[in-house]
Enzyme design. Structure first.
Site, mmCIF file in Angstrom:
data_model
loop_
_atom_site.group_PDB
_atom_site.id
_atom_site.type_symbol
_atom_site.label_atom_id
_atom_site.label_comp_id
_atom_site.label_asym_id
_atom_site.label_seq_id
_atom_site.Cartn_x
_atom_site.Cartn_y
_atom_site.Cartn_z
ATOM 1 N N THR A 130 0.976 -1.084 0.142
ATOM 2 C CA THR A 130 0.280 0.010 0.093
ATOM 3 C C THR A 130 0.925 1.319 0.051
ATOM 4 O O THR A 130 1.760 1.051 1.009
ATOM 5 C CB THR A 130 -0.573 -0.153 1.399
ATOM 6 N N ASP A 131 0.228 2.393 -0.699
ATOM 7 C CA ASP A 131 0.637 3.629 -0.313
ATOM 8 C C ASP A 131 1.057 4.196 1.012
ATOM 9 O O ASP A 131 1.339 4.832 1.530
ATOM 10 C CB ASP A 131 0.771 4.452 -1.401
ATOM 11 N N GLU A 132 0.150 3.187 1.943
ATOM 12 C CA GLU A 132 0.401 3.752 3.412
ATOM 13 C C GLU A 132 1.617 4.160 4.308
ATOM 14 O O GLU A 132 1.628 4.470 5.571
ATOM 15 C CB GLU A 132 -0.897 3.714 3.949
ATOM 16 N N LYS A 159 2.363 -3.138 7.356
ATOM 17 C CA LYS A 159 2.463 -3.911 5.678
ATOM 18 C C LYS A 159 3.898 -3.234 5.590
ATOM 19 O O LYS A 159 4.710 -3.507 5.051
ATOM 20 C CB LYS A 159 1.272 -2.659 4.653
ATOM 21 N N TYR A 190 -1.883 -0.619 11.205
ATOM 22 C CA TYR A 190 -2.628 -0.974 9.845
ATOM 23 C C TYR A 190 -0.712 -0.886 9.102
ATOM 24 O O TYR A 190 -0.026 -2.004 8.212
ATOM 25 C CB TYR A 190 -3.553 -0.368 8.721
#
Ligand code: NAD
Ligand code: DAU
Length: 356
Positions: free
Chosen positions: A137-139, A166, A162
């Site tokens: 993810t870009d998060e 990741k 989260y």
């Protein structure tokens, strides 16, 4: 069967995984698919309705943290490609209950990497050239201010349990390439939307609540920005990275569709009003919007620089947001039973009905 590639999908009963399995089985006859999914609350066998088990598709209900089962599948099936989606994926749940995120996202990814290492890096590996694609993810990059884009060299700065889980799995995947030479590739993608998204995520939640005249919760001032990508564009990008990417590389994937949350919510309401007319109240659905307490640590803005995947692999998104959101609303309108079975919990009975 001899000439088919064997692709292990993890989390194939979730939102993106199911769209990916469907795409692969429909358009890429050179692959057979083994789908491993634990069927957590987010896994739904209905997402794969119409797909039969057979030579090209097998479903295994299993936890990716279960090393014995995972290693057995690698050796029995001669898996040569992994596309690893399985994860706990919802930021709000990671704030109220982070433990499952640490377990699945970190330990689960580690378990898969170990199984791939044992299977592929021994002298007697007999399959095709292997590839392990870790879907991320870009998060992991944190939050942007008013300007700027995340590139593959942006330092990691995860801010929720989260995204931290990741980021940790991304580091593990990358370490397995550098340390052992495992053929790992990583993709970091922005917010997906489209068919089969679980109605806890913003877009399907707003659809469902507005159909039932419930309030539409918008966190904080509603001006947080997400870079929306239609799910099939993401699935195609992943497949392109499997087919044309380089081991040890990361690729950012994004839609170039930055929108404030309030714009997205208002647009969904207006599309439904246009398609169905005003609800019984006579008030436009946007009148249901309610600003609520902000998410803890809510990242302000995400936006992706996807020039690497465009220049090196030739992928770019096909679906612009205006078209994609219209298609998505149409899909949810045509599949209200799918939403209602999630809301009433009956979707969780399907495993028993189908397999026991
Ligand atoms: P999802 O929550 O809809 O689906 C996750 C799937 O994984 C479910 O089917 C669930 O049953 C399965 N699963 C969970 N824990 C498992 C375990 N321990 N063992 C086996 N299966 C397990 O998620 P999604 O939105 O489809 O996201 C898929 C992947 O893509 C995730 O890794 C996520 O981090 C990443 N991603 C998502 C987005 C997005 O906008 N949704 C964007 C970028 C990256
Ligand atoms: O950026 C990629 C990520 O996108 C993925 O890695 C995650 O798995 C995926 O869940 C998604 O994370 P977000 O937190 O951005 O998605 P969500 O749909 O939960 O929220 C989108 C935005 O809308 C976010 O700014 C929070 C806001 N929001 C969300 C909900 C559920 C609201 O304002 N109200 C809501 O009720």
């Amino acid at each position: 069967m001899k000439n088919l590639r064997t692709l292990l999908v993890t989390g194939g009963c979730g939102f993106i995984g199911a769209n990916f399995v469907r795409l692969l089985l429909k358009q890429y006859p050179e692959y057979r698919v083994i789908n491993i999914d634990k069927l957590t609350y987010a896994g739904n066998l209905r997402n794969l309705d119409g797909i039969e088990e057979g030579e090209r598709y097998r479903f295994v209900k299993a936890d990716i943290c279960d090393s014995e089962t995972i290693e057995r599948i690698f050796s029995e099936e001669l898996v040569d490609t992994v596309v690893h989606f399985a994860a706990e994926s919802h930021v709000d749940r990671s704030i109220t209950g982070p433990a499952a995120f640490i377990q699945t996202n970190i330990i689960g990814t580690f378990t898969l990497l170990e199984a791939a290492r044992k299977s592929w890096l021994t002298g007697d590996w007999k399959g095709a050239e292997p590839c392990f694609l870790h879907v991320s993810t870009d998060e992991v990059y944190g939050s942007l201010g008013e300007t700027g884009l995340f590139s593959e060299t942006t330092p990691f700065d995860p801010r929720s349990p989260y995204s931290a889980s990741k980021a940790s799995s991304d580091h593990l995947a990358s370490a397995y390439f550098h340390t052992y030479g495992l053929p790992v590739r990583i993709t970091n993608c922005s917010n997906n939307y489209g068919p089969y998204q679980f109605p806890e995520k913003l877009i399907p939640l707003i659809f469902n609540n507005s159909m039932k005249a419930k309030s539409l919760p918008v966190y904080g001032d509603g001006k947080n920005v997400r870079d929306w990508l239609f799910v099939l564009d993401h699935c195609e990008a992943i497949l392109e990275v499997v087919r044309k990417g380089k081991n040890g590389e990361c690729y950012n994937i994004g839609g170039n569709n930055e929108k404030q949350n309030i714009e997205v919510v208002t647009l969904i309401c207006d599309i439904i009003d246009k398609k169905l007319g005003l609800p019984e109240s006579g008030e436009p659905r946007r009148s249901l919007i309610t600003f609520v307490k902000d998410r803890l640590g809510h990242d302000r803005r995400y936006a992706i620089d996807a020039s690497k995947i465009k220049n090196q692999i030739g992928w770019q998104p096909k679906v612009q947001f205006a078209e994609g959101i219209e298609k998505t609303v149409d899909w949810y309108l045509a599949n209200q039973q799918w939403v209602n079975e999630i809301v009433d919990g009956s979707y969780q009975d399907y495993y028993q009905k189908m397999y026991q």
